[in-house]
Design an enzyme around this catalytic site. Structure first.
Site, PDB file in Angstrom:
ATOM      1  N   GLY A  34       0.821  -1.208   0.000  1.00 16.03           N
ATOM      2  CA  GLY A  34       0.000   0.000   0.000  1.00 16.03           C
ATOM      3  C   GLY A  34       0.852   1.254   0.000  1.00 16.03           C
ATOM      4  O   GLY A  34       2.076   1.200   0.156  1.00 16.03           O
ATOM      5  N   THR A  36       1.041   3.742   2.157  1.00  9.68           N
ATOM      6  CA  THR A  36       1.675   4.130   3.432  1.00  9.68           C
ATOM      7  C   THR A  36       2.914   3.283   3.675  1.00  9.68           C
ATOM      8  O   THR A  36       3.993   3.801   4.008  1.00  9.68           O
ATOM      9  CB  THR A  36       0.671   3.979   4.596  1.00  9.68           C
ATOM     10  OG1 THR A  36      -0.605   4.463   4.186  1.00  9.68           O
ATOM     11  CG2 THR A  36       1.144   4.729   5.831  1.00  9.68           C
ATOM     12  N   ALA A  92      -3.671  -0.220   6.586  1.00  9.05           N
ATOM     13  CA  ALA A  92      -5.020  -0.756   6.804  1.00  9.05           C
ATOM     14  C   ALA A  92      -6.027   0.194   6.171  1.00  9.05           C
ATOM     15  O   ALA A  92      -5.734   1.373   5.940  1.00  9.05           O
ATOM     16  CB  ALA A  92      -5.312  -0.910   8.292  1.00  9.05           C
ATOM     17  N   GLY A 104      -6.979  -5.071   2.629  1.00 12.97           N
ATOM     18  CA  GLY A 104      -7.261  -5.673   1.334  1.00 12.97           C
ATOM     19  C   GLY A 104      -7.630  -4.662   0.271  1.00 12.97           C
ATOM     20  O   GLY A 104      -8.038  -5.042  -0.826  1.00 12.97           O
ATOM     21  N   GLY A 106      -5.676  -3.171  -1.435  1.00 16.19           N
ATOM     22  CA  GLY A 106      -4.777  -3.473  -2.554  1.00 16.19           C
ATOM     23  C   GLY A 106      -4.855  -4.938  -2.963  1.00 16.19           C
ATOM     24  O   GLY A 106      -3.990  -5.431  -3.708  1.00 16.19           O
ATOM     25  N   GLU A 112      -0.752 -10.794   3.218  1.00 16.18           N
ATOM     26  CA  GLU A 112      -0.531  -9.887   4.360  1.00 16.18           C
ATOM     27  C   GLU A 112      -0.890 -10.588   5.669  1.00 16.18           C
ATOM     28  O   GLU A 112      -0.172 -10.464   6.669  1.00 16.18           O
ATOM     29  CB  GLU A 112      -1.385  -8.619   4.207  1.00 16.18           C
ATOM     30  CG  GLU A 112      -0.877  -7.695   3.109  1.00 16.18           C
ATOM     31  CD  GLU A 112      -1.788  -6.503   2.852  1.00 16.18           C
ATOM     32  OE1 GLU A 112      -1.272  -5.454   2.466  1.00 16.18           O
ATOM     33  OE2 GLU A 112      -3.018  -6.629   3.030  1.00 16.18           O
TER      34      GLU A 112
END
Ligand code: 5RP
Length: 236
Positions: A34, A36, A92, A104, A106, A112
């Site tokens: 992701g 972040t 998240a 999820g 992505g 994960e």
């Protein structure tokens, strides 16, 4: 203050960097997926390049994380090569007050969950827009399914009261295909009174690989937020 897309980006960057700074030399690090976590992987690479950090091993949770690790010079291995994961850093889509998550966004939640659950310390990195009182209030629950099982899984989820929608790809016709070659159903529930129960129930449907409810996995949440107009990191 109005939180603009640029401000959110800044929070993601600050929180990703803050998590990467907690990694110590010699650690095995789960690399989440992701925007972040991408900042965390970049910071790990910068710390390795400067010599401040040595001998870490990254365990990517997706092709995307593996590509970023390569780009930023973070060495990666597979779970076959390590006997532990010291810390995992991952984003998240929703975080509730009990530190339970929906992940999820992505479509990487299956890998994960494997990596994040194995970590001795699982650090979640989010900006303040991800905090919710109840899971499912802003984000549907992603469910990875075998393509051949889409019809029975859809029926079983509807019986549970969920509204499944096949996730479609961008810049490709048809459904998104996960790193494992599967489909994702984004399931909206009017209410999720018991996330732990729903996590198990969904995974018990034949044809479901994994869902994006992460209950009881998180150790620490680092939240990037603005206080008096300044970006801050809060831990809970
Ligand atoms: C990918 C994920 C991501 O961690 C989640 O979607 C958050 O992403 P971002 O940091 O880009 O907001 O679960 O499957």
């Amino acid at each position: 203050m109005t939180v603009t897309p640029d401000a959110i980006k800044q929070l993601k960057q600050e929180v990703g960097i803050a998590a990467a700074k907690r990694v110590k030399s010699g650690m095995v690090v789960g690399l989440g997926t992701g925007s972040t976590t991408a900042y965390a992987i970049e910071e790990l690479g910068a710390r390795l390049a400067s010599g401040e950090l040595k001998d870490i091993i990254g365990i990517p949770t997706s092709f995307s994380a593996a590509i970023l690790a390569k780009k930023y010079g973070v060495p990666v291995r597979t779970l076959d090569d390590v006997d532990r994961i010291d810390v995992a850093i991952d984003g998240a889509d929703e975080v509730d007050p009990a530190k339970n998550l929906i992940k999820g966004g992505g479509a990487a939640h299956t890998r994960e969950k494997v990596v994040d659950s194995l970590a001795a310390l699982f650090i979640v990195v989010v900006d303040e827009s991800k905090l919710v009182q109840k899971l499912g209030s802003t984000f549907a629950v992603p469910v990875e399914i075998l393509p051949m099982a889409i019809a029975p899984v859809t029926k079983a989820i509807e019986k549970l009261g969920g509204k499944p929608e096949l996730r479609l790809a961008i810049k490709k016709d048809g459904p998104i295909i996960t790193d494992q070659g599967n489909f994702v159903l984004d399931v909206t529930f009017a209410d999720i009174p018991d996330p732990a129960e729903l996590e198990k129930t969904l995974n018990n449907i034949p044809g479901v690989l994994e869902n994006g409810l992460f209950v009881g996995v998180t150790d620490i949440v680092l939240v990037g937020e603005f206080k008096d107009g300044k970006p801050m990191i809060r831990e809970f």
